[in-house]
Design a protein around this motif. Structure first.
Motif, PDB file in Angstrom:
ATOM      1  N   LYS A  34       0.358 -13.891 172.578  1.00 33.48           N
ATOM      2  CA  LYS A  34       1.706 -14.301 172.171  1.00 33.48           C
ATOM      3  C   LYS A  34       2.227 -13.341 171.115  1.00 33.48           C
ATOM      4  O   LYS A  34       1.669 -13.236 170.022  1.00 33.48           O
ATOM      5  CB  LYS A  34       1.669 -15.730 171.602  1.00 33.48           C
ATOM      6  CG  LYS A  34       2.993 -16.220 171.037  1.00 33.48           C
ATOM      7  CD  LYS A  34       4.025 -16.412 172.111  1.00 33.48           C
ATOM      8  CE  LYS A  34       5.285 -17.034 171.517  1.00 33.48           C
ATOM      9  NZ  LYS A  34       6.485 -16.618 172.206  1.00 33.48           N
ATOM     10  N   GLU A  36       5.383 -12.441 168.667  1.00 38.30           N
ATOM     11  CA  GLU A  36       6.466 -13.193 168.026  1.00 38.30           C
ATOM     12  C   GLU A  36       7.576 -12.262 167.564  1.00 38.30           C
ATOM     13  O   GLU A  36       7.376 -11.049 167.429  1.00 38.30           O
ATOM     14  CB  GLU A  36       5.912 -13.987 166.840  1.00 38.30           C
ATOM     15  CG  GLU A  36       4.911 -15.043 167.264  1.00 38.30           C
ATOM     16  CD  GLU A  36       4.438 -15.931 166.124  1.00 38.30           C
ATOM     17  OE1 GLU A  36       4.621 -15.558 164.946  1.00 38.30           O
ATOM     18  OE2 GLU A  36       3.875 -16.988 166.429  1.00 38.30           O
ATOM     19  N   ASP A  37       8.743 -12.844 167.293  1.00 37.65           N
ATOM     20  CA  ASP A  37       9.911 -12.069 166.864  1.00 37.65           C
ATOM     21  C   ASP A  37       9.693 -11.332 165.542  1.00 37.65           C
ATOM     22  O   ASP A  37      10.353 -10.345 165.275  1.00 37.65           O
ATOM     23  CB  ASP A  37      11.137 -12.986 166.718  1.00 37.65           C
ATOM     24  CG  ASP A  37      11.657 -13.455 168.067  1.00 37.65           C
ATOM     25  OD1 ASP A  37      11.458 -12.733 169.068  1.00 37.65           O
ATOM     26  OD2 ASP A  37      12.248 -14.544 168.123  1.00 37.65           O
ATOM     27  N   GLN A  82      11.432  -6.822 172.446  1.00 34.76           N
ATOM     28  CA  GLN A  82      11.301  -7.857 173.475  1.00 34.76           C
ATOM     29  C   GLN A  82       9.905  -8.481 173.443  1.00 34.76           C
ATOM     30  O   GLN A  82       9.101  -8.315 174.365  1.00 34.76           O
ATOM     31  CB  GLN A  82      11.560  -7.247 174.866  1.00 34.76           C
ATOM     32  CG  GLN A  82      12.969  -6.789 175.102  1.00 34.76           C
ATOM     33  CD  GLN A  82      13.930  -7.951 175.188  1.00 34.76           C
ATOM     34  OE1 GLN A  82      13.594  -9.031 175.696  1.00 34.76           O
ATOM     35  NE2 GLN A  82      15.131  -7.759 174.678  1.00 34.76           N
ATOM     36  N   ASP A  84       8.823 -11.423 173.973  1.00 35.22           N
ATOM     37  CA  ASP A  84       8.510 -12.304 175.108  1.00 35.22           C
ATOM     38  C   ASP A  84       8.102 -11.479 176.330  1.00 35.22           C
ATOM     39  O   ASP A  84       7.218 -11.892 177.094  1.00 35.22           O
ATOM     40  CB  ASP A  84       9.695 -13.208 175.454  1.00 35.22           C
ATOM     41  CG  ASP A  84       9.933 -14.280 174.401  1.00 35.22           C
ATOM     42  OD1 ASP A  84       9.001 -14.591 173.631  1.00 35.22           O
ATOM     43  OD2 ASP A  84      11.061 -14.813 174.349  1.00 35.22           O
ATOM     44  N   SER A  87       4.540 -10.372 175.777  1.00 33.60           N
ATOM     45  CA  SER A  87       3.636 -11.495 176.045  1.00 33.60           C
ATOM     46  C   SER A  87       3.461 -11.699 177.544  1.00 33.60           C
ATOM     47  O   SER A  87       2.332 -11.878 178.032  1.00 33.60           O
ATOM     48  CB  SER A  87       4.169 -12.784 175.413  1.00 33.60           C
ATOM     49  OG  SER A  87       4.249 -12.665 174.017  1.00 33.60           O
ATOM     50  N   GLU A  88       4.572 -11.663 178.274  1.00 26.82           N
ATOM     51  CA  GLU A  88       4.509 -11.858 179.717  1.00 26.82           C
ATOM     52  C   GLU A  88       3.699 -10.747 180.385  1.00 26.82           C
ATOM     53  O   GLU A  88       2.871 -11.009 181.263  1.00 26.82           O
ATOM     54  CB  GLU A  88       5.915 -11.899 180.307  1.00 26.82           C
ATOM     55  CG  GLU A  88       5.926 -12.187 181.789  1.00 26.82           C
ATOM     56  CD  GLU A  88       7.334 -12.286 182.361  1.00 26.82           C
ATOM     57  OE1 GLU A  88       7.467 -12.065 183.576  1.00 26.82           O
ATOM     58  OE2 GLU A  88       8.273 -12.573 181.607  1.00 26.82           O
TER      59      GLU A  88
END
Length: 159
Positions: A34, A36-37, A82, A84, A87-88
């Motif tokens: 994960k 994070e921003d 980015q 997210d 993470s993806e």
């Protein structure tokens, strides 16, 4: 010359690290990455129904990117712009091409993402093997020592 720690201070830190470190052998399907921003990233590891979460340090990020064949500059860009998507990407490759990996942790951080065949040798064991040899060398003296998240230094002078 930069002065680091004394031998005694180095020994104390290496002993502290020995007691604080943990190594985990796990399939990547049991890992959840994960980003994070705020620029921080974490890996959660599910072992026997218990989940432990660790921050990811710079070296481990580099090793993850290399293992997953994600160019590191692009990995860094995703981390900043980015998270997210990063993470993806990481989780997709962890699950699409599962493998056993070793997570080396220290003080709540993943400090290395390695092969499950990696030979475990920490700095304390290395010092225990090398220091007696240096001590027995005529005219040798250790003038400075330091340990960082990625390196251990011992500056030896021979007279």
């Amino acid at each position: 010359m930069k002065q680091g720690r004394t031998l005694e201070q180095l020994g104390e830190e290496l002993q502290r690290q020995r007691e604080a470190r943990q190594d985990f052998l796990s399939d990547t399907t049991l890992m959840d990455f994960k980003a994070e921003d705020n620029g921080r990233s974490f890996i959660s590891l599910n072992m026997k129904g218990k989940t432990q979460t660790f921050a990811v340090n710079e070296l481990a990020h580099q090793q993850i990117a290399q293992r997953l064949q994600i160019p590191y500059r692009y990995y860094q860009k995703m981390m900043v712009e980015q998270p997210d998507l990063l993470s993806e990407n990481v989780n997709t490759w962890f699950h699409y091409a599962p493998e056993r990996r070793m997570l080396r942790t220290l003080d709540g951080e993943v400090r290395a993402f390695l092969s499950d065949r990696y030979r475990r040798l920490d700095n304390l064991e290395l010092c225990e093997a090398v220091l007696p040899i240096i001590r027995d060398m005529p005219g040798a003296s250790i003038n400075s020592c330091e340990v960082t998240p990625t390196h251990m230094y011992e500056l030896v002078f021979l007279l």
